[in-house]
Scaffold this motif. Structure first.
Motif, mmCIF file in Angstrom:
data_model
loop_
_atom_site.group_PDB
_atom_site.id
_atom_site.type_symbol
_atom_site.label_atom_id
_atom_site.label_comp_id
_atom_site.label_asym_id
_atom_site.label_seq_id
_atom_site.Cartn_x
_atom_site.Cartn_y
_atom_site.Cartn_z
ATOM 1 N N CYS A 50 0.895 2.732 -5.721
ATOM 2 C CA CYS A 50 -0.263 1.843 -5.598
ATOM 3 C C CYS A 50 -0.146 0.879 -4.417
ATOM 4 C CB CYS A 50 -0.444 1.033 -6.881
ATOM 5 S SG CYS A 50 -0.989 2.024 -8.267
ATOM 6 N N ARG A 51 0.775 1.127 -3.539
ATOM 7 C CA ARG A 51 1.013 0.199 -2.435
ATOM 8 C C ARG A 51 -0.255 -0.072 -1.625
ATOM 9 N NH1 ARG A 51 5.536 1.937 1.412
ATOM 10 N NH2 ARG A 51 6.644 1.700 -0.531
ATOM 11 N N ASP A 52 -1.037 0.954 -1.349
ATOM 12 C CA ASP A 52 -2.222 0.795 -0.519
ATOM 13 C C ASP A 52 -3.516 0.859 -1.331
ATOM 14 O OD1 ASP A 52 -0.658 0.600 1.806
ATOM 15 O OD2 ASP A 52 -0.527 2.779 1.930
ATOM 16 N N CYS A 53 -3.420 0.552 -2.602
ATOM 17 C CA CYS A 53 -4.589 0.613 -3.481
ATOM 18 C C CYS A 53 -5.105 -0.795 -3.739
ATOM 19 C CB CYS A 53 -4.204 1.282 -4.803
ATOM 20 S SG CYS A 53 -5.554 1.288 -6.000
ATOM 21 N N GLY A 54 -6.395 -0.950 -3.729
ATOM 22 C CA GLY A 54 -6.987 -2.247 -4.003
ATOM 23 C C GLY A 54 -6.819 -2.704 -5.443
ATOM 24 N N TYR A 55 -6.332 -1.823 -6.305
ATOM 25 C CA TYR A 55 -6.191 -2.141 -7.727
ATOM 26 C C TYR A 55 -4.751 -2.183 -8.210
ATOM 27 C CZ TYR A 55 -11.168 -1.993 -8.341
ATOM 28 O OH TYR A 55 -12.500 -2.273 -8.247
ATOM 29 N N GLY A 56 -3.784 -2.001 -7.346
ATOM 30 C CA GLY A 56 -2.391 -2.088 -7.748
ATOM 31 C C GLY A 56 -1.899 -3.517 -7.631
ATOM 32 N N GLN A 57 -1.403 -4.077 -8.720
ATOM 33 C CA GLN A 57 -0.864 -5.428 -8.717
ATOM 34 C C GLN A 57 0.646 -5.331 -8.881
ATOM 35 O OE1 GLN A 57 -2.223 -7.905 -11.918
ATOM 36 N NE2 GLN A 57 -1.670 -9.773 -10.846
ATOM 37 N N SER A 58 1.385 -5.848 -7.922
ATOM 38 C CA SER A 58 2.836 -5.757 -7.927
ATOM 39 C C SER A 58 3.413 -6.229 -9.264
ATOM 40 C CB SER A 58 3.401 -6.598 -6.784
ATOM 41 O OG SER A 58 4.796 -6.452 -6.735
ATOM 42 N N PHE A 59 4.390 -5.428 -9.771
ATOM 43 C CA PHE A 59 5.017 -5.716 -11.057
ATOM 44 C C PHE A 59 6.428 -5.151 -11.020
ATOM 45 C CE2 PHE A 59 5.860 -4.452 -15.525
ATOM 46 C CZ PHE A 59 5.763 -5.695 -16.124
#
Length: 86
Positions: A55-64
């Motif tokens: 999800c690094r370049d996804c607008g919906y991935g929130q770092s966790f």
């Protein structure tokens, strides 16, 4: 957007809510597009966890931690309706 060739049937309201999508909803149109692999889902909250950098370049991935929380309304609905983890 024409949904006649969609690989998943997702309500238009959910698709329209996914305004942060950087891939123009390609997951719905391209059968060769590889969905992000969901490693864990909390059934109560619907929170989806993805390990690695999918999800690094996804607008919906929130770092966790070492991964991300997937906050994509379309991906969440694909999992809910079709049970697809990857």
């Amino acid at each position: 957007m024409d949904r006649s060739n969609s690989r998943f049937e997702i309500d238009v309201e959910i698709v329209e809510a996914a305004q942060k999508c950087l891939d123009c909803h390609v997951c719905l149109e391209d059968p060769a597009f590889e969905l992000c692999r969901i490693d864990f889902v909390d059934d109560e909250s619907g929170v989806m966890v993805i390990f690695g950098d999918q999800c690094r370049d996804c607008g919906y991935g929130q770092s966790f931690g070492n991964g991300a929380l997937c906050l994509c309304p379309i991906r969440k609905e694909i999992h809910r309706k079709y049970g697809l983890m990857n």
